[in-house]
Structure formats: structure tokens, C-alpha cells
Design an enzyme around this catalytic site. Structure first.
Site, PDB file in Angstrom:
ATOM      1  N   GLN A  35       8.671  66.361  24.141  1.00 15.99           N
ATOM      2  CA  GLN A  35       8.374  65.396  23.083  1.00 15.99           C
ATOM      3  C   GLN A  35       8.029  66.042  21.747  1.00 15.99           C
ATOM      4  O   GLN A  35       8.478  65.589  20.695  1.00 15.99           O
ATOM      5  CB  GLN A  35       7.228  64.475  23.541  1.00 15.99           C
ATOM      6  CG  GLN A  35       6.901  63.379  22.548  1.00 15.99           C
ATOM      7  CD  GLN A  35       6.116  62.280  23.204  1.00 15.99           C
ATOM      8  OE1 GLN A  35       6.674  61.494  23.968  1.00 15.99           O
ATOM      9  NE2 GLN A  35       4.828  62.201  22.927  1.00 15.99           N
ATOM     10  N   THR A  93     -10.510  62.572  27.110  1.00 15.50           N
ATOM     11  CA  THR A  93      -9.157  62.795  26.602  1.00 15.50           C
ATOM     12  C   THR A  93      -8.627  61.583  25.834  1.00 15.50           C
ATOM     13  O   THR A  93      -7.439  61.534  25.502  1.00 15.50           O
ATOM     14  CB  THR A  93      -8.206  63.163  27.752  1.00 15.50           C
ATOM     15  OG1 THR A  93      -8.204  62.109  28.723  1.00 15.50           O
ATOM     16  CG2 THR A  93      -8.636  64.466  28.409  1.00 15.50           C
ATOM     17  N   ASP A 122     -13.644  66.336  32.925  1.00 18.81           N
ATOM     18  CA  ASP A 122     -12.967  65.152  32.410  1.00 18.81           C
ATOM     19  C   ASP A 122     -13.919  63.957  32.499  1.00 18.81           C
ATOM     20  O   ASP A 122     -14.626  63.786  33.493  1.00 18.81           O
ATOM     21  CB  ASP A 122     -11.708  64.888  33.253  1.00 18.81           C
ATOM     22  CG  ASP A 122     -10.769  63.869  32.622  1.00 18.81           C
ATOM     23  OD1 ASP A 122     -11.231  62.789  32.225  1.00 18.81           O
ATOM     24  OD2 ASP A 122      -9.564  64.164  32.533  1.00 18.81           O
ATOM     25  N   HIS A 162       4.068  54.143  23.521  1.00 14.84           N
ATOM     26  CA  HIS A 162       3.095  53.372  24.305  1.00 14.84           C
ATOM     27  C   HIS A 162       1.672  53.609  23.807  1.00 14.84           C
ATOM     28  O   HIS A 162       0.735  52.988  24.299  1.00 14.84           O
ATOM     29  CB  HIS A 162       3.199  53.764  25.778  1.00 14.84           C
ATOM     30  CG  HIS A 162       2.771  55.172  26.046  1.00 14.84           C
ATOM     31  ND1 HIS A 162       3.305  56.262  25.374  1.00 14.84           N
ATOM     32  CD2 HIS A 162       1.859  55.700  26.906  1.00 14.84           C
ATOM     33  CE1 HIS A 162       2.738  57.370  25.809  1.00 14.84           C
ATOM     34  NE2 HIS A 162       1.862  57.066  26.741  1.00 14.84           N
ATOM     35  N   HIS A 198      -4.019  64.083  30.926  1.00 13.84           N
ATOM     36  CA  HIS A 198      -5.364  64.655  30.976  1.00 13.84           C
ATOM     37  C   HIS A 198      -5.310  66.173  31.106  1.00 13.84           C
ATOM     38  O   HIS A 198      -6.090  66.890  30.483  1.00 13.84           O
ATOM     39  CB  HIS A 198      -6.151  64.056  32.144  1.00 13.84           C
ATOM     40  CG  HIS A 198      -6.442  62.607  31.984  1.00 13.84           C
ATOM     41  ND1 HIS A 198      -7.718  62.129  31.782  1.00 13.84           N
ATOM     42  CD2 HIS A 198      -5.634  61.513  32.001  1.00 13.84           C
ATOM     43  CE1 HIS A 198      -7.681  60.812  31.680  1.00 13.84           C
ATOM     44  NE2 HIS A 198      -6.422  60.421  31.805  1.00 13.84           N
ATOM     45  N   ALA A 205      -4.502  50.951  29.926  1.00 16.74           N
ATOM     46  CA  ALA A 205      -5.711  51.726  29.615  1.00 16.74           C
ATOM     47  C   ALA A 205      -6.169  51.455  28.195  1.00 16.74           C
ATOM     48  O   ALA A 205      -6.268  50.302  27.775  1.00 16.74           O
ATOM     49  CB  ALA A 205      -5.465  53.216  29.879  1.00 16.74           C
TER      50      ALA A 205
END
Length: 449
Positions: A330, A128, A106, A345, A17, A368
């Protein structure tokens, strides 16, 4: 001398986030806006020296300092922030000498939208998640009413494959197994009700910001206009500065020499993000499947990846064909020429980073909204293969070979096209470029009023 607009930004205190909201903060700061970026105290210590033009502030999140804030403990953080932070955040906002022009909150910190409304300050929500997942979360109550929740673990395969028909636009896309992980909970469960409540409170925001772009999600960006009068699709967000992403762990770059020695697009990169966990048995099955596929792989394993234990790989599972690293950069890995695919994932940041790099994905969603994302990657956008089921070693082996060998050419065409669209979108004149500048302009108009 004119005082510039002042924007207060409040992310949920987790890396996935913080990262996109901090990138937005950097863009707004470069445009001449004053930015106050508010975090919990733990995240504040990680990023407070990152961007000199931003004012980094902290508030307590209601948990003891030594309480874990990742893995399964993320649930405690969700509940704690929603109950403990509102009065503290309200006091912080009310005491600022430079009154905020607006609050960018958020979507799962919507107590801050309540605070902004109470203080007469415009509030903009930043979700997000993907547009498709955001749309799905706005229909959680409808899923309960239609009897789609709970999706019971161990349900017969035929039932899990049944299409969900009560979310407009997704009637022919989502199966029951593709619903968010919270849909496995009882309708009265505290966490499920938390997300229903957050979606409801988000409606009080005057606009919505999404880290996505038209070529990828135009239908659901459009549908969200039925909830928000203004939707700013400004992705894929890229940092205007050159620095590493915020992380509580030491970056491991031992992989570079090994990657440099591998043939072009031959390596499968594996990562399960910053929050999700695996059981030890699941890790072992993934490992054997990857080794048996005979495809070179690079696996980023953070220390808390395994439930209730160490993230270390047992010595008897090591292989010359695979390489293990800790927390690794990454985006740099995905951009490397040796990497030809990504077992992910399906966190939204990971998907966007894979799209940007033009690398196809194997989707193994865990928690999620990742189930929704994975279904879209494989069935809507054609950017990868689905593995949303029990991952025994034979399945892992087959899907790895399918992506890196059998389906490689077909999927690579789609990923190359989408990578091109992503770059066009944030280039001058592109849709996301224009939306970001409209957001900046609209904030300046709010300030002038």
C-alpha cells in the site's frame, strides 16, 4: 559489561496492530535496547526472520491452529487472547533469564499490563488507534449512561445525524453515525464490554504510546494526559529498515506497469484493509460506482474480502478502466505519482500512510474505530470526503468524481500541508522525534534503577 535494557513487546495478533509495534521495536533495537517481540504462533511464523536484532517469541492464542483469524473471526481472537494468554505470558516473562525492564503492551492485550503489575515490572500501553479514537473508547461507559448506546441499525436518518454531546472535545464533531461500530451492540454485549474492560485496565499502565503527531491530533493527545501521566506521540512511525509489511498473503506487483502508464494523480486507489469484509452486493455497488465515475482505479481485493465467499470479482464486472490486484504494498502504491486519491476503510495505519503520501481520502468506515477516524479526516483535518452511509453506486460515483475532480485542488492543499508536517514531526528536532528519544531515555532510566 553492562546489560542493556530489555523491553518485551506484545501486540494483538493482527496486521494492523503488529505493523506499528514492530516498527517501534526496530527503532528501540537500533537504539541499543534488547527487544523480545511476542506474537501468537501464526503471526510469529510470518515475521520471525524480518529483523535480525529482535528476539521473536510466540505463545498460543487459545484457538485451534486451523481456526480463521481475520474477517468476522477476529472476534473469536479477541476473546480467546483475553482469556487464554495471561498465564502463558506470565510464565514466559517470569522465566526470562534477562529480566524485562518494562513491557510495552497493546491496548487491547491489557492482561499483559496485569501481568507486569503482578510481577513488579513497569508497563507502557501502546494504543494503535488515533488519539481521538482512543479518547472516544475511554468514554464508552459514559455513552451507555447517556443512552447513546445502542445506535440502532435502520434508525431514521435525522437520529443518526444527531450530535453526541457527552464526549469532551467532540461535542460539535461526532454524530451518532460516527460512533465506533461496537456502539451498535447491546450495552451488555460481550464485545462491547470487552473494549470497556480493556480501556479500564489500560489505566494501570504508567504511560501511553500513540502512533500520531501533534499537528494532526494535539487537542486529544493533550486530553489523554488526564488519564496517563506521560503520553509519547511518536508517529507517523516509519520502519528504519527497507522491507515489506508483515502479511499472510503473496504480494501482487502486477499493477506497476499499469500505474506507470497513467497520467499524474489520475488514479483512485481502493482498499478495505486486512480485517473488514464486504457483502457481495456491496462489492458490486462499489464496482459499478467506480466504473460509472469514469475515473481510473486500482482496487486491492484480498481473498477473504467478501463475506462467506471468494474475493474474486465476477467476470461481468470487469472493466478496462479499473485494475484489480490481490494483496499489494500500500505505501508503495500511495507514493506513486499516478495515484491521486484513496478510497479507504479508515483504518489508522491506512490514514497515516495516506497522510504521509499527501493523498486525499474518500472515507468509507466499516468496523471498530474507523467511523471516528473517517469523521476526523473529512470534518476536522480537511483531508478527504465522507461516505459514512449506505454505499449505492450513485453515491460512490458522485464522491469519486468530487474527490478526483471537483474538490481535488482544495483538499490537495490540505494534504500537502499535513504531509509536510508529518515529515517535520519525525525529523531531527520534530515533536515525534523528540518523544521517541524521550521514550528511549526513560526506558534507560528505568533500567538504571
Amino acid at each position: 559489561m553492562d546489560v542493556p535494557p530489555h523491553v518485551v513487546i506484545l501486540p494483538f495478533p493482527a496486521v494492523g496492530h503488529i505493523k506499528p509495534m514492530l516498527m517501534l521495536a526496530e527503532h528501540l533495537s537500533l537504539a541499543g535496547l534488547t527487544i523480545s517481540f511476542v506474537n501468537n504462533e501464526q503471526s510469529h511464523q510470518l515475521i520471525r526472520r524480518r529483523s535480525p536484532g529482535i528476539n521473536f517469541l510466540s505463545i498460543p492464542d487459545g484457538l485451534p491452529p486451523d481456526h480463521p483469524r481475520s474477517g468476522p473471526s477476529i472476534v473469536d481472537l479477541l476473546i480467546s487472547t483475553s482469556t487464554a494468554c495471561k498465564p502463558i505470558f506470565k510464565h514466559l516473562i517470569a522465566s526470562m533469564t534477562h529480566a524485562p525492564t518494562c513491557v510495552i503492551a497493546d491496548g487491547i492485550m491489557s492482561f499483559s499490563i496485569d501481568v507486569a503489575v503482578e510481577l513488579g515490572i513497569p508497563a507502557i500501553a501502546f494504543r494503535t488507534y488515533s488519539a481521538t479514537s482512543t479518547w472516544t473508547y475511554f468514554h464508552l461507559q459514559n455513552l451507555i449512561q447517556e443512552g447513546e448506546i445502542p445506535v440502532v441499525a435502520g434508525t431514521e436518518s435525522e437520529e443518526l445525524e444527531r450530535q453526541v454531546r457527552c464526549i469532551p472535545g467532540l461535542e460539535k464533531i461526532l454524530r451518532r453515525r460516527d460512533l465506533p461500530s461496537i456502539c451498535r451492540l447491546d450495552p451488555h454485549n460481550q464485545i462491547l464490554q470487552f473494549f470497556i474492560n480493556q480501556a479500564s485496565k489500560m489505566r494501570n499502565a504508567s504511560a501511553l504510546i500513540l502512533n500520531t503527531f501533534d499537528s494532526l491530533e494535539a487537542p486529544f493527545i493533550s486530553r489523554l494526559h488526564s488519564i496517563f501521566p506521560t503520553v509519547y506521540a511518536i508517529g507517523p512511525l516509519r520502519s528504519p529498515a527497507q522491507h515489506d509489511s508483515p502479511t499472510p498473503l503473496q504480494i501482487d506487483k502486477s499493477y506497476i506497469q499499469w500505474l506507470d502508464s497513467q497520467p499524474s494523480r489520475s488514479v483512485l486507489y481502493v482498499s478495505f484493509g486486512s480485517v473488514a469484509t464486504l457483502s457481495r452486493d456491496e462489492l458490486v455497488e462499489f464496482w459499478h460506482g467506480l466504473v460509472n465515475s469514469e475515473i481510473p482505479f486500482l482496487w486491492a481485493i484480498r481473498p477473504d474480502l467478501i463475506d462467506n465467499g471468494s474475493g474474486a470479482v465476477p467476470d461481468d464486472l470487469r472493466s478496462k478502466r479499473g485494475r484489480i490486484v490481490g494483496w499489494a504494498p500500500q505505501e508503495e502504491i500511495l507514493a506513486h505519482d499516478a495515484v491521486g486519491g484513496f478510497l479507504t476503510h479508515c483504518g489508522w495505519n491506512s490514514i497515516l500512510e495516506s497522510v504521509w503520501a499527501g493523498k486525499p481520502m474518500i472515507c468509507r468506515p466499516l468496523v471498530a474505530e474507523q467511523q471516528v477516524n473517517g469523521r476526523c479526516v473529512s470534518e476536522v483535518w480537511g483531508l478527504g470526503l465522507d461516505m459514512n452511509r449506505l454505499s449505492d453506486r450513485s453515491v460512490v460515483e458522485k464522491v469519486a468524481r468530487d474527490l478526483m475532480e471537483g474538490e481535488k485542488e482544495r483538499i490537495s492543499r490540505s494534504t500537502a500541508r499535513m504531509a509536510h508536517d508529518a515529515r517535520d514531526s519525525i525529523s531531527e528536532g520534530g515533536a515525534s522525534y523528540e518523544n521517541l528519544h524521550k521514550l528511549i531515555s526513560d526506558i534507560k532510566i528505568l533500567h538504571s534503577k
